[in-house]
Write a protein that holds these residues in place. Sequence first.
Motif, PDB file in Angstrom:
ATOM      1  N   MET A   1       1.315  10.213  -5.871  1.00  0.00           N
ATOM      2  CA  MET A   1       1.075  11.636  -6.071  1.00  0.00           C
ATOM      3  C   MET A   1       0.500  11.878  -7.457  1.00  0.00           C
ATOM      4  SD  MET A   1       1.875  14.131  -3.969  1.00  0.00           S
ATOM      5  CE  MET A   1       0.864  15.535  -4.288  1.00  0.00           C
ATOM      6  N   GLY A   2       0.440  10.888  -8.259  1.00  0.00           N
ATOM      7  CA  GLY A   2      -0.138  11.078  -9.575  1.00  0.00           C
ATOM      8  C   GLY A   2       0.871  11.596 -10.571  1.00  0.00           C
ATOM      9  N   ASP A  49      -0.962  -2.452  -6.691  1.00  0.00           N
ATOM     10  CA  ASP A  49      -0.957  -1.688  -5.447  1.00  0.00           C
ATOM     11  C   ASP A  49       0.048  -0.557  -5.558  1.00  0.00           C
ATOM     12  OD1 ASP A  49       1.801  -2.447  -4.150  1.00  0.00           O
ATOM     13  OD2 ASP A  49       0.975  -4.292  -5.001  1.00  0.00           O
ATOM     14  N   GLU A  50      -0.063   0.385  -4.644  1.00  0.00           N
ATOM     15  CA  GLU A  50       0.957   1.426  -4.452  1.00  0.00           C
ATOM     16  C   GLU A  50       1.274   1.450  -2.970  1.00  0.00           C
ATOM     17  OE1 GLU A  50      -0.170   5.347  -6.461  1.00  0.00           O
ATOM     18  OE2 GLU A  50      -1.905   4.091  -6.852  1.00  0.00           O
ATOM     19  N   VAL A  51       2.537   1.320  -2.637  1.00  0.00           N
ATOM     20  CA  VAL A  51       2.957   1.372  -1.234  1.00  0.00           C
ATOM     21  C   VAL A  51       3.910   2.546  -1.070  1.00  0.00           C
ATOM     22  CG1 VAL A  51       4.123   0.144   0.649  1.00  0.00           C
ATOM     23  CG2 VAL A  51       2.751  -1.143  -1.006  1.00  0.00           C
ATOM     24  N   GLU A  52       3.676   3.350  -0.038  1.00  0.00           N
ATOM     25  CA  GLU A  52       4.556   4.491   0.228  1.00  0.00           C
ATOM     26  C   GLU A  52       5.429   4.218   1.451  1.00  0.00           C
ATOM     27  OE1 GLU A  52       1.514   7.752  -1.752  1.00  0.00           O
ATOM     28  OE2 GLU A  52       1.683   7.684   0.424  1.00  0.00           O
ATOM     29  N   TYR A  53       6.671   4.684   1.364  1.00  0.00           N
ATOM     30  CA  TYR A  53       7.671   4.421   2.402  1.00  0.00           C
ATOM     31  C   TYR A  53       8.292   5.728   2.874  1.00  0.00           C
ATOM     32  CZ  TYR A  53       7.569  -0.125  -0.006  1.00  0.00           C
ATOM     33  OH  TYR A  53       7.164  -1.294  -0.590  1.00  0.00           O
ATOM     34  N   PRO A  93       8.291   9.470  -7.176  1.00  0.00           N
ATOM     35  CA  PRO A  93       8.466  10.432  -6.091  1.00  0.00           C
ATOM     36  C   PRO A  93       7.174  10.640  -5.326  1.00  0.00           C
ATOM     37  CG  PRO A  93       8.388  11.559  -8.212  1.00  0.00           C
ATOM     38  CD  PRO A  93       8.359  10.087  -8.507  1.00  0.00           C
ATOM     39  N   GLU A  94       7.292  11.019  -4.102  1.00  0.00           N
ATOM     40  CA  GLU A  94       6.140  11.448  -3.319  1.00  0.00           C
ATOM     41  C   GLU A  94       6.473  12.807  -2.726  1.00  0.00           C
ATOM     42  OE1 GLU A  94       3.221  11.461  -2.500  1.00  0.00           O
ATOM     43  OE2 GLU A  94       2.495   9.765  -3.660  1.00  0.00           O
ATOM     44  N   TYR A  95       5.516  13.355  -2.002  1.00  0.00           N
ATOM     45  CA  TYR A  95       5.646  14.739  -1.564  1.00  0.00           C
ATOM     46  C   TYR A  95       6.913  15.011  -0.738  1.00  0.00           C
ATOM     47  CZ  TYR A  95       4.707  19.275   0.356  1.00  0.00           C
ATOM     48  OH  TYR A  95       4.825  20.593   0.678  1.00  0.00           O
ATOM     49  N   ILE A 100       9.087   7.732  -0.730  1.00  0.00           N
ATOM     50  CA  ILE A 100       9.229   7.048  -2.008  1.00  0.00           C
ATOM     51  C   ILE A 100       8.011   6.129  -2.178  1.00  0.00           C
ATOM     52  CG2 ILE A 100      10.642   5.239  -0.939  1.00  0.00           C
ATOM     53  CD1 ILE A 100      12.346   5.257  -3.409  1.00  0.00           C
ATOM     54  N   GLU A 101       7.562   5.990  -3.419  1.00  0.00           N
ATOM     55  CA  GLU A 101       6.390   5.144  -3.671  1.00  0.00           C
ATOM     56  C   GLU A 101       6.757   4.031  -4.635  1.00  0.00           C
ATOM     57  OE1 GLU A 101       2.417   6.903  -4.883  1.00  0.00           O
ATOM     58  OE2 GLU A 101       2.822   5.638  -6.630  1.00  0.00           O
ATOM     59  N   GLY A 102       6.336   2.810  -4.319  1.00  0.00           N
ATOM     60  CA  GLY A 102       6.637   1.683  -5.188  1.00  0.00           C
ATOM     61  C   GLY A 102       5.388   0.952  -5.651  1.00  0.00           C
ATOM     62  N   LEU A 248      -1.626   3.195   1.480  1.00  0.00           N
ATOM     63  CA  LEU A 248      -1.632   1.945   0.718  1.00  0.00           C
ATOM     64  C   LEU A 248      -2.811   2.025  -0.242  1.00  0.00           C
ATOM     65  CD1 LEU A 248      -0.754  -1.052   0.344  1.00  0.00           C
ATOM     66  CD2 LEU A 248      -2.360  -1.635   2.170  1.00  0.00           C
ATOM     67  N   GLN A 249      -2.543   2.016  -1.533  1.00  0.00           N
ATOM     68  CA  GLN A 249      -3.632   2.145  -2.513  1.00  0.00           C
ATOM     69  C   GLN A 249      -3.669   0.929  -3.434  1.00  0.00           C
ATOM     70  OE1 GLN A 249      -2.373   5.809  -4.407  1.00  0.00           O
ATOM     71  NE2 GLN A 249      -3.464   7.058  -2.924  1.00  0.00           N
ATOM     72  N   THR A 250      -4.847   0.694  -3.982  1.00  0.00           N
ATOM     73  CA  THR A 250      -4.982  -0.372  -4.976  1.00  0.00           C
ATOM     74  C   THR A 250      -5.816   0.163  -6.143  1.00  0.00           C
ATOM     75  OG1 THR A 250      -6.821  -1.163  -3.636  1.00  0.00           O
ATOM     76  CG2 THR A 250      -4.791  -2.417  -3.489  1.00  0.00           C
TER      77      THR A 250
HETATM   78 MG    MG Z   1       1.329   8.011  -3.688  1.00  0.00          MG
END
Ligand code: MG
Length: 614
Positions: A1-2, A49-53, A93-95, A100-102, A248-250
């Motif tokens: 989420m930045g 990377d960023e992985v959201e769960y 945190p995510e929206y 949750i983002e790791g 999934l972001q990189t």
């Molecule tokens: Mg995110």
Amino acid sequence: MGFIAEGNTLNWEDAKKFANYIREHGIIQFLNIYNANKDRSGDQFKWGDEVEYILIEKDQQTYKLKLRANEILDKLIAEEKANPDGVEYLWRPEYGRFMIEGTPGKPYIGLGKQLLTIEESLISRRKNVNRFLKDSEYIMTLVNYPRLGCKDETIPSAQSKGVVAESQFLSDLIINPHFRFSTLTANIRQRRGKNVSINIPMFRDVNTPAYLDQTSYISPSSSREDPTNQPYNIYMDAMGFGMGCCCLQTTFQLSNIEEARTIYDHMAVFAPIMLSLTAASSVFKGYLSDIDARWTVIAQSVDDRTSQELGTQPLSTNKHLINKSRYDSIDYFISRSSSYRSEYNDLDLVYDHEIYQQLIQGGIDTQLAKHFSHLFIRDPLVIYSDKITIDDQLHSDHFENIQSTNWQTVRFKPPTPNSNIGWRVEFRPMEVQLTDFENAAFIVFISLLVKAISELKLNFYIPISKVDQNMKTAHFRDSCRKSKFYFRKNINDNSTNDKIEDEYELMTINEIFNGQEGSDFVGLISMVRKFISTQNFDQDTLNLTNNYLEFISKRASGELLTMSSWTRDFITSHPAYKHDSCVTEEIQTDYMNRCFDIYSKKVKEPKLLGSYYN
Ligand code: MG
Ligand code: ADP
Ligand code: MG
Ligand code: MG
Ligand code: MG
């Protein structure tokens, strides 16, 4: 989420008074960063990377969204605060209050043996969270909880319409309690003047009803005007439907600003291709949809454009007619490399002419000035009342405010002030995959591709209007196997044909990755292999990357299904499915059970994973 700061957020009526101030100082802050960093070079290839769960609770026999990810996050962040340099993972945190983002605790450096650790690290990243979960709770990498928006799908149950999102389907309780998220939601809605309106075509099966069953929503509408009562339409009316999806972001740090600008452009072309290949969301609000990917749902869920900006009313209080949501594909290429031709920038760019002048006077070249003055057509959405007057030399909050709420397919990230972080590019389109094996495969593939672009001087340019068309195509049901995408015929050199239209053609994902029969186009898998052969990878790393490439090649050829296609197959062949597009609680439960069984290797799912995950 930045970007997240603590403090008091302004409501829309107050926030809009500061919009020009934030923009003006945002640009001053950018110019300070630019001048301090424009000549830096030789930065290491650092990346992550960023992985959201999503957080799920198994409640008797059903799975529900658990609205306490914030409590778990508090514990994880307390550990980080106590030991900022020692934690293995960073949690953000995510929206959704169920998200949750790791990310890795520190970025990876270089490409090589490091690649061997990624899947392991994703596995142990989950264990890191599991320490704080109750026995009945699980985290899961599912893009979208299938029945999000139906009644009774959360714990605690959230059954009332709220004042923040004012949604007839989603309670405000699903929003992360940090002020940033409710302020974003309310201010987008207020800026726009009404609720967001997300409309997705329903998959039309033989018994699909034209009109939806209304009983499963928290405040059902019977108005014929309401899009929820339009035939074969999945209508969603809240930010949570989009920002509640996991991706999934990189992010990659390149050696200097020019390399970053070039990677940004080529990865932008590549974004729709990867959206199609990683497609993992075909069910929304309890219905099988006719799309395979989340992107447009999020784009519509945060579209804050007013009717003036949309062109349905003449411009008076707003300045620009705007072609896209703040969450969408990019509109403008920024590289100054020899492969760039100005004709590729064939969209009529909307940009703020005053900001553009401010940038030009600050010494920015026209291309980069257009990029940022395009991002700066947007208003800041979340303003912290105690952080308006800040030192533009020391901080970049106002720049980040606008930058981080332009949620585009790729993001060009300048260095953070007073740090040793360099110029970075974030690749944002990919859908998160069910298993850590798949997520690792895509993370590794993208990192190899980014390096291959630089080292082999690959050229993916096509006109940016064609990238937009590809973005639409990427959403089509089964686009990975059935659709064709505009793609460059010769990705190897910078020699350009006289006519741009001769440089590209329509290709399937299979052709793009695995090559075209009877043509010189060998496909991306070959190009990445060629890059690998120039690296001194040891045997283990070679075996690993080979395994990932084979897997991706098979997804691209259609031999293995995307998660979206596999999900459709699972649902439509479920004994309780009535061929009416409805994903009932019973079907969802079996689907989630199957997902858990695949993840934990209790069952094999060769259609999705071949023999790569046993
Ligand atoms: Mg995110
Ligand atoms: P955002 O949410 O703004 O996209 P995050 O902080 O969540 O950003 O994620 C940033 C990603 O970038 C992480 O994967 C992190 O490991 C990676 N990263 C951190 N520092 C660098 C760096 N100097 N260069 C490249 N990547 C980095
Ligand atoms: Mg983020
Ligand atoms: Mg992040
Ligand atoms: Mg990110």
